[in-house]
Enzyme design. Structure first.
Site, PDB file in Angstrom:
ATOM      1  N   GLU A 225       0.805  -1.221   0.015  1.00  0.00           N
ATOM      2  CA  GLU A 225       0.004   0.137   0.056  1.00  0.00           C
ATOM      3  C   GLU A 225       0.835   1.285   0.124  1.00  0.00           C
ATOM      4  O   GLU A 225       0.503   2.395  -0.280  1.00  0.00           O
ATOM      5  CB  GLU A 225      -0.975  -0.001   1.242  1.00  0.00           C
ATOM      6  CG  GLU A 225      -1.882  -1.002   1.131  1.00  0.00           C
ATOM      7  CD  GLU A 225      -3.126  -0.949   0.280  1.00  0.00           C
ATOM      8  OE1 GLU A 225      -3.063   0.277  -0.477  1.00  0.00           O
ATOM      9  OE2 GLU A 225      -3.847  -1.589   0.140  1.00  0.00           O
TER      10      GLU A 225
ATOM     11  N   GLU B 199       7.927 -21.387   8.437  1.00  0.00           N
ATOM     12  CA  GLU B 199       8.424 -20.352   9.603  1.00  0.00           C
ATOM     13  C   GLU B 199       9.324 -21.016  10.446  1.00  0.00           C
ATOM     14  O   GLU B 199       9.927 -20.166  11.319  1.00  0.00           O
ATOM     15  CB  GLU B 199       7.164 -20.031  10.476  1.00  0.00           C
ATOM     16  CG  GLU B 199       6.614 -21.100  11.201  1.00  0.00           C
ATOM     17  CD  GLU B 199       5.320 -20.543  12.333  1.00  0.00           C
ATOM     18  OE1 GLU B 199       5.689 -20.751  13.644  1.00  0.00           O
ATOM     19  OE2 GLU B 199       4.693 -20.095  11.883  1.00  0.00           O
TER      20      GLU B 199
END
Length: 573
Positions: free
Chosen positions: A366, A395
């Site tokens: 964004e 992860e």
């Protein structure tokens, strides 16, 4: 080592081994989200006094609302066992520890007068009686919120012509702005109490003198109602002579933090003690983390109507704000460090796994259209595929190839709810190795995270135990918004409230750019549109050109000299 905590609605104070610190208070344990807000406030000040002492052995907490909400007090104690990593917690009212401090652990009456008011009497048998303490809307007569509210009412009566003139009107305007804004802004006890010093300082004003006199009468009545015995007065208003006139007082032996260490047998019936089990004390892994625990009181969650479940979820999400608000100083420090790196040509990089990784990538994506920059990026364990699906085991190990271009000029923000995700810890270690600024965002406290700055957001157990995409994720997103937006504002990507470096990539944003130029430059629609066209669609250049009266080329030159800051470019005209 014992941690003593005095948690009020305006201020939270802590002490350990002679070191003291204070921070923001919490709304009270009985308030919606009160336990989470209390835990966040306590952790914020506990970190300030911990220093190099190592972990605390025990914590004694006096918290507003504990006597009226014992279940919440016990929930706070249980939460603090995990977040402070202590073996024992005692939770009681802030008035109880104030009693012990003021009367040196002996029987008698203590009148606590701060934002609120309560008188608490404990006799030699431990019997407890209180007077007032009913909160700002029903009681607390003579307290800071009561005095502030009375002063504001007098000011509004003068403003409307319903009452006599008073200097309090000018004082209130100076502190809070125009009266029309007060109802929306002054909505809690702490806000009202901010006006109490103005009322107390208004010597010679008839309205103020009447309010102070009434407050003194109310305080005396409250102390008498609590019971016989020696009376000591403590709290933020205890030193005001005008409020003590009608009271026969003995000097307070100490304050509430002293009282936490002076609790005796007469106070014991009013303490809630919580002890860690041997299993909890021994647990060092994921199971011991606050974010992995189950929230109290939700054993029947699956049997509740869906509307009630929605209400529980929404209320829990709202609690994220308290954790973020308590971390504002750490967020600000991180933003300042990141802005300094980007000012010198560096980049901001987010790293995370699962939900935190997706939030980082989202915020980075964004920043391009919003601020016209390509210097924010996000990396996620498992790569691009992990944005839409779970990548098994991604992860559990850091992949150095994800950050091969990271340099010492950059800043890396690692996001991990647990504070121990291997991918994120590995990314932080890699970043430190190349000299980059490192920031960690975590939702558990007390962990050893390899970062220059750690932003702790103790959101506690989720409505669905362990599902940290919920409240923990909400808090993380708020912090990312605050970090990237404040950094970009600092770098000149905004002019006032307008995002003046936005990229007009579609009709909606093109329309937004015209509106920004129109409003920021104070011109009509046609003029704004023409200036934006002349500036090649760049709102900031168009605004500088219109405000300074130069053409787009000169405006761009001035912006270059001002390092992209519109206000400086205009000042240089």
């Amino acid at each position: 080592m014992i941690l003593a905590v005095d948690l009020g609605k305006t201020c939270c104070r802590a002490a350990a081994r002679g070191r003291r610190a204070e921070g923001a208070g919490a709304p009270g344990l009985a308030a919606p989200g009160g336990v989470r807000a209390a835990e966040a406030a306590i952790l914020a000040v506990a970190g300030k006094v911990a220093g190099d002492f190592g972990p605390f052995d025990e914590a004694i907490v006096g918290a507003a609302g504990a006597l009226a909400a014992p279940d919440a007090a016990r929930a706070l104690g249980t939460a603090l066992l995990a977040s402070l990593r202590v073996g024992r917690i005692a939770v009681t009212s802030d008035a109880v520890i104030a009693h012990a401090g003021a009367l040196d652990g002996e029987p008698g009456v203590v009148l606590v007068a701060g934002t609120g008011v309560v008188a608490l009497a404990i006799d030699a048998d431990g019997a407890l009686r209180t007077a007032d303490g009913w909160g700002p809307w029903l009681g607390d007569e003579g307290g800071g919120a009561w005095i502030g509210a009375a002063g504001l009412r007098a000011a509004l009566r003068a403003h409307d012509g319903r009452g006599p003139s008073t200097t309090l009107l000018d004082a209130a305007r100076a502190r809070f702005g125009t009266p029309e804004t007060w109802p929306a802004r002054l909505t809690d006890a702490a806000a009202l109490a901010r006006f109490a010093p103005d009322v107390l300082a208004a010597d010679g004003d008839a309205a103020a003198l009447a309010i102070v006199s009434a407050a003194a009468e109310a305080l005396a009545a409250t102390a008498r109602a609590a019971g016989p015995g020696p009376v000591a007065m403590v709290g933020g208003l205890a030193a005001v002579p005008a409020l003590r006139k009608q009271l026969d007082l003995i000097p307070a032996a100490g304050d509430a933090l002293d009282g936490a260490l002076r609790l005796g047998t007469i106070h014991e019936p009013h303490l809630i003690r919580v002890h860690a089990t041997p299993n909890v004390l021994a647990a060092q892994g994921l199971d011991a983390l606050a974010t992995e625990q189950a929230r109290p009181g939700l054993d029947d969650l699956d049997a509740r109507p869906i509307a009630e479940v929605v209400a529980v979820l929404v209320a829990a999400e709202g609690e994220a704000h308290g954790a973020v608000a308590a971390a504002v100083p750490q967020i600000a420090s991180a933003a300042e460090g990141i802005a300094a790196r980007l000012e010198r040509g560096g980049r901001l990089v987010y790293a995370g796994a699962g939900t935190p990784g997706r939030l980082g990538v989202l915020d980075a994506a964004e920043c391009g259209p919003t601020f016209g920059t390509d210097r924010v990026r996000g990396v996620i364990a498992g790569g691009a595929a992990a944005l839409t699906e779970a990548i098994e085991g991604a992860e559990d190990a850091f992949e150095p190839a994800d950050l091969t271009d990271l340099t010492g000029a950059d800043a890396l923000v690692g996001i991990t709810a647990s504070g121990r995700t291997p991918y994120v810890l590995g990314a932080l270690e890699h970043a430190r190795g190349v000299g980059a600024l490192t920031v960690a965002i975590v939702n558990n406290t007390g962990g050893e995270v390899p970062a220059d700055l750690v932003i702790e957001l103790p959101t506690g157990p989720e409505v669905l135990a362990g599902s940290t995409r919920l409240t923990a994720g909400t808090a993380q997103k708020v912090v990312l918004n605050a970090l990237s937006t404040s950094v970009m504002i600092a770098l000149g990507k905004a002019y006032g409230p307008w995002m003046v470096d936005l990229r007009a990539t579609n009709a909606k944003v093109r329309r937004r750019a015209v509106r920004i130029v129109r409003d920021a430059a104070g011109v009509d629609e046609a003029t704004a549109t023409a200036a934006l066209d002349a500036a090649g669609g760049h709102a900031k250049t168009a605004i500088v050109a219109l405000v300074t009266g130069v053409d787009a080329t000169e405006a761009a030159t001035r912006l270059d000299r001002a390092r992209g800051r519109a206000r400086e470019a205009m000042a240089g005209s």
